[in-house]
Scaffold this motif. Structure first.
Motif, PDB file in Angstrom:
ATOM      1  N   PRO A 188      39.240  70.227  71.574  1.00 19.55           N
ATOM      2  CA  PRO A 188      40.091  70.601  72.708  1.00 19.55           C
ATOM      3  C   PRO A 188      40.382  72.093  72.863  1.00 19.55           C
ATOM      4  O   PRO A 188      41.311  72.452  73.585  1.00 19.55           O
ATOM      5  CB  PRO A 188      41.375  69.847  72.395  1.00 19.55           C
ATOM      6  N   ASP A 189      39.639  72.960  72.215  1.00 21.96           N
ATOM      7  CA  ASP A 189      39.860  74.400  72.365  1.00 21.96           C
ATOM      8  C   ASP A 189      39.664  74.785  73.833  1.00 21.96           C
ATOM      9  O   ASP A 189      38.569  74.587  74.384  1.00 21.96           O
ATOM     10  CB  ASP A 189      38.861  75.160  71.488  1.00 21.96           C
ATOM     11  N   PRO A 190      40.684  75.350  74.484  1.00 19.50           N
ATOM     12  CA  PRO A 190      40.557  75.708  75.904  1.00 19.50           C
ATOM     13  C   PRO A 190      39.430  76.701  76.186  1.00 19.50           C
ATOM     14  O   PRO A 190      38.955  76.798  77.324  1.00 19.50           O
ATOM     15  CB  PRO A 190      41.916  76.326  76.239  1.00 19.50           C
ATOM     16  N   GLY A 212      37.139  63.548  82.480  1.00 15.73           N
ATOM     17  CA  GLY A 212      36.828  63.122  81.121  1.00 15.73           C
ATOM     18  C   GLY A 212      37.558  61.855  80.757  1.00 15.73           C
ATOM     19  O   GLY A 212      38.229  61.241  81.600  1.00 15.73           O
ATOM     20  N   ASP A 213      37.473  61.461  79.484  1.00  9.70           N
ATOM     21  CA  ASP A 213      38.088  60.210  79.055  1.00  9.70           C
ATOM     22  C   ASP A 213      39.095  60.397  77.924  1.00  9.70           C
ATOM     23  O   ASP A 213      39.518  59.424  77.310  1.00  9.70           O
ATOM     24  CB  ASP A 213      37.006  59.213  78.626  1.00  9.70           C
ATOM     25  N   SER A 214      39.482  61.644  77.656  1.00  8.36           N
ATOM     26  CA  SER A 214      40.415  61.916  76.558  1.00  8.36           C
ATOM     27  C   SER A 214      41.543  62.831  77.038  1.00  8.36           C
ATOM     28  O   SER A 214      41.281  63.918  77.567  1.00  8.36           O
ATOM     29  CB  SER A 214      39.688  62.582  75.382  1.00  8.36           C
ATOM     30  N   MET A 215      42.780  62.367  76.843  1.00 13.58           N
ATOM     31  CA  MET A 215      43.927  63.196  77.191  1.00 13.58           C
ATOM     32  C   MET A 215      43.914  64.480  76.369  1.00 13.58           C
ATOM     33  O   MET A 215      44.119  65.574  76.885  1.00 13.58           O
ATOM     34  CB  MET A 215      45.229  62.421  76.945  1.00 13.58           C
ATOM     35  N   ARG A 216      43.644  64.368  75.065  1.00 13.89           N
ATOM     36  CA  ARG A 216      43.710  65.519  74.150  1.00 13.89           C
ATOM     37  C   ARG A 216      42.553  66.487  74.333  1.00 13.89           C
ATOM     38  O   ARG A 216      42.745  67.705  74.302  1.00 13.89           O
ATOM     39  CB  ARG A 216      43.757  65.031  72.696  1.00 13.89           C
ATOM     40  N   LYS A 217      41.349  65.957  74.528  1.00 16.03           N
ATOM     41  CA  LYS A 217      40.169  66.818  74.561  1.00 16.03           C
ATOM     42  C   LYS A 217      39.757  67.241  75.973  1.00 16.03           C
ATOM     43  O   LYS A 217      39.081  68.265  76.135  1.00 16.03           O
ATOM     44  CB  LYS A 217      38.991  66.116  73.884  1.00 16.03           C
ATOM     45  N   ASP A 218      40.124  66.446  76.954  1.00 16.39           N
ATOM     46  CA  ASP A 218      39.691  66.736  78.324  1.00 16.39           C
ATOM     47  C   ASP A 218      40.841  67.186  79.221  1.00 16.39           C
ATOM     48  O   ASP A 218      40.850  68.307  79.716  1.00 16.39           O
ATOM     49  CB  ASP A 218      39.011  65.496  78.930  1.00 16.39           C
ATOM     50  N   TYR A 219      41.798  66.301  79.428  1.00 15.31           N
ATOM     51  CA  TYR A 219      42.835  66.561  80.431  1.00 15.31           C
ATOM     52  C   TYR A 219      43.711  67.762  80.075  1.00 15.31           C
ATOM     53  O   TYR A 219      43.840  68.700  80.868  1.00 15.31           O
ATOM     54  CB  TYR A 219      43.700  65.312  80.609  1.00 15.31           C
TER      55      TYR A 219
END
Length: 268
Positions: A188-190, A212-219
């Protein structure tokens, strides 16, 4: 003109559809455009049987792989990018540790044969399936003049082999890719999203949507750099309830995503 009609007219004049403002849409890959097919144990079993060995226990192999992968990702992130570790060496270490943690300590010659089978399988389209709406939606976006990018925690074989084999080709379904194994930075690094903005032509974040499909890694990281974002819940994950409660748009597939980008109104 009465006040309500005037208010409605002014509101319509001050908003536009999201699609008309978008210049780029970026996508997560696995879980969003493609999915794993079968279980990890299926492929480890086939590799073992190809050299005359019995099937390893599925559960033990799965747990061993999770631990081995997490350990390698911590020691040598982005598939060994900073350490200049060859991709095949990274995976060989990971697979060897997976078997050992699962209780299978093969001799070197046997393991080499098993590993080669696993490595070649996961470097092909065999373990993956493309969602039926992926290709159509990507092509539709490009026909609207929208640039399509991929942002994935994956190594180079996704770009060079796997995605083309699944019918997702650069210049027909997507324009650019940002893959962690090639960039040395991962979600999840911006920063990986900032790289995507640069690749898209140094666009302003508000001109870009990430799916995407991940709150932590995408949204969350996409929103943190100022991009629009939405989440797909293709597998009815329990986490989606909390995603919605947090205010994130959550959709079941890319067909509804197409409706969403054409109907959502943004302030000018």
């Amino acid at each position: 003109m009465d006040f309500q009609r005037l208010t409605d007219k002014l509101f319509l004049q001050s908003t536009v559809s999201m699609l008309s403002k978008l210049r780029c849409v970026t996508f997560d890959v696995t879980g969003t455009l493609i999915a794993y097919k079968g279980e990890l144990g299926d492929y480890y079993c086939m590799a073992a049987k190809s050299v005359g060995l019995p099937c390893p226990d599925y559960k033990r192999v799965h747990e061993g792989f999770k631990l081995a992968y997490a350990d390698m990702a911590k020691k040598y992130p982005c598939f060994g990018y900073a350490a200049k570790m060859p991709n095949i060496v990274w995976w060989k270490t990971c697979v060897s540790d997976s078997f050992i943690r699962a209780g299978y300590d093969y001799d070197e010659e046997t393991f080499e044969k098993v590993f080669r089978r696993i490595y070649s399988t996961f470097g092909s389209s065999a373990p993956y399936t493309i969602f039926p709406d992926s290709q159509e939606f990507l092509r539709w976006l490009r026909k609207q003049g929208v640039t399509v990018g991929l942002v994935s925690n994956a190594e180079y074989r996704y770009q060079d082999v796997i995605l083309p084999a699944l019918g997702l080709n650069q210049d027909s379904e997507w324009d650019f890719g940002v893959f962690s194994g090639l960039e040395g930075v991962e979600k999840p690094d911006p920063r990986i999203y900032e790289i995507a903005l640069e690749r898209a032509g140094n666009l302003h974040p508000e001109e870009v949507l990430h799916i995407g499909d991940s709150m932590r890694k995408d949204y969350m990281p996409a929103k943190s750099v100022g991009m629009h974002a939405l989440l797909l819940d293709r597998f009815k994950t329990p986490d989606a309830v909390n995603w919605k409660k947090s205010g994130a748009p959550v959709l079941p597939d890319l067909l509804t995503a197409q409706e969403w980008v054409t109907s959502v109104q943004l302030n000018c």
